[in-house]
Design an enzyme around this catalytic site. Structure first.
Site, PDB file in Angstrom:
ATOM      1  N   HIS A  62      -3.902   0.339   7.965  1.00  0.00           N
ATOM      2  CA  HIS A  62      -2.411   0.966   7.988  1.00  0.00           C
ATOM      3  C   HIS A  62      -2.455   2.269   7.205  1.00  0.00           C
ATOM      4  CE1 HIS A  62       2.102   0.449   7.965  1.00  0.00           C
ATOM      5  NE2 HIS A  62       2.005   1.367   6.938  1.00  0.00           N
ATOM      6  N   GLU A  63      -2.804   2.171   5.946  1.00  0.00           N
ATOM      7  CA  GLU A  63      -2.875   3.306   5.171  1.00  0.00           C
ATOM      8  C   GLU A  63      -3.883   4.382   5.504  1.00  0.00           C
ATOM      9  OE1 GLU A  63      -0.592   3.154   2.782  1.00  0.00           O
ATOM     10  OE2 GLU A  63       0.033   1.056   3.263  1.00  0.00           O
TER      11      GLU A  63
ATOM     12  N   GLN B 185       2.913   9.597   2.004  1.00  0.00           N
ATOM     13  CA  GLN B 185       4.093   9.084   1.808  1.00  0.00           C
ATOM     14  C   GLN B 185       4.715   9.758   0.538  1.00  0.00           C
ATOM     15  OE1 GLN B 185       2.229   4.879   2.478  1.00  0.00           O
ATOM     16  NE2 GLN B 185       4.245   4.523   3.286  1.00  0.00           N
TER      17      GLN B 185
ATOM     18  N   CYS C 131       6.433  -0.574   6.592  1.00  0.00           N
ATOM     19  CA  CYS C 131       6.230   0.389   5.995  1.00  0.00           C
ATOM     20  C   CYS C 131       7.226   1.109   5.113  1.00  0.00           C
ATOM     21  CB  CYS C 131       5.821   1.667   6.969  1.00  0.00           C
ATOM     22  SG  CYS C 131       5.250   3.023   6.596  1.00  0.00           S
ATOM     23  N   LEU C 132       6.964   1.664   4.022  1.00  0.00           N
ATOM     24  CA  LEU C 132       7.848   1.935   3.046  1.00  0.00           C
ATOM     25  C   LEU C 132       8.565   3.256   3.748  1.00  0.00           C
ATOM     26  CD1 LEU C 132       6.321   1.618  -0.634  1.00  0.00           C
ATOM     27  CD2 LEU C 132       8.345   0.308   0.653  1.00  0.00           C
TER      28      LEU C 132
ATOM     29  N   HIS D 112      -2.130   6.595   7.801  1.00  0.00           N
ATOM     30  CA  HIS D 112      -1.017   7.436   7.271  1.00  0.00           C
ATOM     31  C   HIS D 112      -1.637   8.974   6.801  1.00  0.00           C
ATOM     32  CE1 HIS D 112       2.773   5.531   6.784  1.00  0.00           C
ATOM     33  NE2 HIS D 112       2.094   4.360   6.099  1.00  0.00           N
TER      34      HIS D 112
ATOM     35  N   GLY E 129       0.720  -1.252  -0.122  1.00  0.00           N
ATOM     36  CA  GLY E 129      -0.003   0.162   0.012  1.00  0.00           C
ATOM     37  C   GLY E 129       0.975   1.214   0.156  1.00  0.00           C
TER      38      GLY E 129
HETATM   39 ZN   LIG Z   1       2.999   2.787   5.701  1.00  0.00          ZN
END
Ligand SMILES: [Zn+2]
Length: 179
Positions: free
Chosen positions: A144-145, A54, A102-103, A148, A49
């Protein structure tokens, strides 16, 4: 295809609440291109995701390589889902803990408690209504997304930092953990 630069932990954009996107704004070519670039960027870095903050865009949007009813990530050939202005409602009280990464927090994994089942109301990339229910893995990705978009990172949700681990050590010691 253009790849977008990923904001890493410490960048204020990751800690700022993102703005709603109007349906008319969504139709603009610039937003549609942004969505395509987000999908390309997510695939390039092997994410499941990727959310607006991000990639330094404070907009309530994320892309996710999931099927809401399927416990496996999509393969790269499948079109990812796009969620705009998502609102999550947990279904029931069941909470499950599982690994997340997480990226924007590279090379780390930790065990995060999440609602097992959720309802999501959002728009798709064309402004259509997206009303779905989801469980387990895809529900975890969606939570999770969506976090963000509110400036929340996964370790904020951990009840203990004891499971926090680097990727190499995750592969060595934890990747076969039963859940
Ligand atoms: Zn993340």
């Amino acid at each position: 295809m253009s790849l977008l630069k990923i904001a890493r932990m410490g960048h204020p954009v990751l800690r700022t609440r993102a703005r709603e996107i109007e349906r008319a704004q969504l139709k603009q070519p610039s937003i549609q291109k942004l969505i395509d670039d987000m999908i390309d960027t997510m695939h390039e870095y092997h994410g499941v995701g990727l959310a607006g903050p991000q990639i330094h865009e404070g907009l309530r949007i994320f892309v996710a390589a999931i099927m809401p009813q399927d416990d496996e990530p999509l393969s790269p050939e499948d079109e990812p889902m796009v969620f705009v202005n998502p609102v999550i409602t947990p279904i029931g009280n069941e909470v499950v803990e599982d690994w997340e990464g997480c990226l924007s927090v590279p090379d780390l994994r930790g065990r995060v408690p999440r609602a097992r089942s959720i309802k999501v109301n959002a728009m798709d990339r064309d402004g259509g209504k997206l009303d779905i229910t989801s469980h387990d893995f895809p529900a975890r990705v969606i939570q999770h997304e969506t976090d963000h978009l509110d400036g929340v990172l996964f370790f904020d949700r951990m009840t203990s930092t004891e499971s926090l681990t680097f990727l190499d050590e995750y592969a060595r010691f934890h990747s076969k953990d039963d859940d």
